[in-house]
Design an enzyme around this catalytic site. Structure first.
Site, mmCIF file in Angstrom:
data_model
loop_
_atom_site.group_PDB
_atom_site.id
_atom_site.type_symbol
_atom_site.label_atom_id
_atom_site.label_comp_id
_atom_site.label_asym_id
_atom_site.label_seq_id
_atom_site.Cartn_x
_atom_site.Cartn_y
_atom_site.Cartn_z
ATOM 1 N N GLY A 93 0.827 -1.201 0.000
ATOM 2 C CA GLY A 93 0.000 0.000 0.000
ATOM 3 C C GLY A 93 0.858 1.246 0.000
ATOM 4 O O GLY A 93 2.071 1.189 -0.226
ATOM 5 N N VAL B 97 3.358 -5.270 3.601
ATOM 6 C CA VAL B 97 2.920 -5.985 4.799
ATOM 7 C C VAL B 97 3.232 -7.464 4.611
ATOM 8 O O VAL B 97 2.890 -8.048 3.576
ATOM 9 C CB VAL B 97 1.414 -5.788 5.059
ATOM 10 N N ASP C 248 -9.224 7.969 7.038
ATOM 11 C CA ASP C 248 -8.985 7.176 5.827
ATOM 12 C C ASP C 248 -9.794 5.877 5.881
ATOM 13 O O ASP C 248 -9.248 4.788 5.732
ATOM 14 C CB ASP C 248 -7.496 6.876 5.660
#
Length: 212
Positions: free
Chosen positions: A41, A46, A156
């Site tokens: 992202g 991750v 967000d």
């Protein structure tokens, strides 16, 4: 010659989450292998990691050169490190080595809600599943706004930041853009942040063309 240890920053001493060593997280992710990659992202990559006690966690490697940078990394530590609620992704600890910045979270085996919407899933969520996930996110937001000593504004909310556990219940994650305010304080922000497509169009329009 023994490698010089990284200097401990003042902010590192303020937060309770456990500090992992870089070597420990590297071993747990098989050297940050692409086979353990869960996703990528705006903040970085991750990885799935298995700790020595066989606990499975997720390790977010923050991209320090991104626009978010160290400030958002510290914001996520200061908020997620102290927040605890069943509908928030629990932060377990952190690691800093030079310009390498990592956050360790509970592993969510069913990934993000984004995956169940846009990645052509083999099975589909039923209406009852959607209702539960929406209720879970609402409970998490209610806690952020009213259940803590400060008000936490996430800024967000989107499908990729809603994670699903083994029970398919929703948990809100990724607090890199979060802002904290004292209860009763009027939020004072000078710009609109978030992800286009998830922001109300009039917000961006108002920012560009403010009322006179």
């Amino acid at each position: 010659m023994k490698e010089e240890e990284d200097e401990i920053e003042d902010w590192e001493l303020e937060y309770w989450p456990h500090s992992y060593s870089y070597e420990e997280l590297s071993e747990a992710t098989n050297g940050f292998s692409k086979d353990e990659l869960l996703g990528t992202g705006g903040f970085g990559k991750v990885y799935k990691a298995t700790l020595p006690n066989n606990t499975v966690v997720a390790v977010k490697c923050v991209n320090h050169d991104s626009k978010q940078g160290l400030r958002e990394f510290m914001a996520e530590i200061s908020s997620m490190g102290r927040l605890q609620h069943k509908n928030l992704v629990q932060m377990r600890g952190w690691c800093q080595k030079g310009n390498k910045l990592m956050l360790v979270y509970d592993y969510m085996p069913n990934g993000s809600l984004n995956r169940w919407i846009f990645d052509k899933p083999k099975t589909f969520l039923g209406w009852d599943d959607w209702r539960k996930i929406l209720a879970d996110v609402a409970e998490g937001l209610n806690y952020l706004y009213h259940g803590w000593d400060q008000v936490v504004i996430h800024r967000d909310i989107k499908s990729s930041n809603i994670l699903l556990g083994s029970d398919m219940r929703g948990r809100l994650g990724d607090f890199g853009l979060a802002k904290l305010y004292t209860q009763g304080e009027v939020p004072n922000t000078t710009r609109v942040v978030g992800t286009l497509g998830y922001l109300a169009p009039e917000q961006k329009y108002t920012e560009i063309c403010p009322k006179r």
